[in-house]
Motif scaffolding. Structure first.
Motif, PDB file in Angstrom:
ATOM      1  N   LEU A 161      -2.379 -46.655  -8.585  1.00  0.00           N
ATOM      2  CA  LEU A 161      -3.041 -47.361  -9.664  1.00  0.00           C
ATOM      3  C   LEU A 161      -3.591 -46.354 -10.660  1.00  0.00           C
ATOM      4  CD1 LEU A 161      -5.147 -50.023  -7.697  1.00  0.00           C
ATOM      5  CD2 LEU A 161      -2.949 -50.355  -8.827  1.00  0.00           C
ATOM      6  N   GLU A 195       0.359 -53.109 -13.039  1.00  0.00           N
ATOM      7  CA  GLU A 195       0.540 -51.675 -12.809  1.00  0.00           C
ATOM      8  C   GLU A 195       1.923 -51.375 -12.229  1.00  0.00           C
ATOM      9  OE1 GLU A 195      -1.943 -48.824 -12.956  1.00  0.00           O
ATOM     10  OE2 GLU A 195      -2.568 -50.242 -14.499  1.00  0.00           O
ATOM     11  N   VAL A 240      -2.603 -55.502  -9.951  1.00  0.00           N
ATOM     12  CA  VAL A 240      -1.599 -54.731  -9.209  1.00  0.00           C
ATOM     13  C   VAL A 240      -0.205 -54.959  -9.786  1.00  0.00           C
ATOM     14  CG1 VAL A 240      -0.505 -54.440  -6.951  1.00  0.00           C
ATOM     15  CG2 VAL A 240      -2.994 -54.654  -7.117  1.00  0.00           C
ATOM     16  N   ALA A 288      -7.301 -49.188 -13.579  1.00  0.00           N
ATOM     17  CA  ALA A 288      -7.004 -50.271 -12.641  1.00  0.00           C
ATOM     18  C   ALA A 288      -7.785 -50.092 -11.350  1.00  0.00           C
ATOM     19  CB  ALA A 288      -5.508 -50.330 -12.358  1.00  0.00           C
ATOM     20  N   ARG A 289      -7.912 -48.861 -10.885  1.00  0.00           N
ATOM     21  CA  ARG A 289      -8.674 -48.597  -9.666  1.00  0.00           C
ATOM     22  C   ARG A 289     -10.153 -48.965  -9.869  1.00  0.00           C
ATOM     23  NH1 ARG A 289      -6.148 -44.757  -8.186  1.00  0.00           N
ATOM     24  NH2 ARG A 289      -6.950 -43.088  -9.504  1.00  0.00           N
TER      25      ARG A 289
END
Length: 137
Positions: A4, A69, A66, A8-9
């Motif tokens: 990621l 990504e 997710v 995004a993380r």
């Protein structure tokens, strides 16, 4: 292993922490359901709907992050919308249910009902953007 981006993380970590808030909403709902917190039938219905929408949309929103990504080539604004549009809806729609039902003895939604069309717009735009991004990748 899926990698990621930093954004995004960070987003997924923050959203996972919101599950504690959803859990506390469930405790509140239990208190409403057992009569410990007075509520009208309208309020009970809206509180249940708000809690359910929060849980479902947060779960779907995490999946969207997710997928954006891993399964799209979306960039910029379109990536943001595909990845987080559902998460924005996960704030607006439950907020609409809870805030529009607040107030002793309320039997119909107040002005916070404006959050419903805004949340629906983000939900629709997010999933359509993500789906198109997946189809084009």
């Amino acid at each position: 292993m899926l990698e990621l981006s930093d954004g995004a993380r960070l987003t997924t970590a923050i959203v996972l922490l919101t599950v504690v808030g959803i859990e506390s909403g469930g405790f509140f709902l239990l208190r409403v359901g057992t009569g410990r917190v007075p509520a009208t039938d309208f309020q009970r219905m809206f509180f249940r709907a708000g809690h359910a929408h929060a849980g479902v949309l947060v779960t779907l929103g995490l999946v969207c992050v997710v997928l954006a990504e891993a399964a799209t080539a979306l960039t910029g604004f379109w990536h943001w919308l595909g990845a987080t549009g559902v998460l924005v809806a996960a704030i607006l729609l439950p907020g609409g249910f809870f805030f529009s039902a607040m107030g002793a003895g309320r039997t119909e939604p107040n002005g916070f009902r404006i959050l419903f069309p805004a949340g629906a717009a983000f939900l629709g735009a997010g999933v359509v953007t993500l789906a198109v991004g997946m189809l084009l990748s």
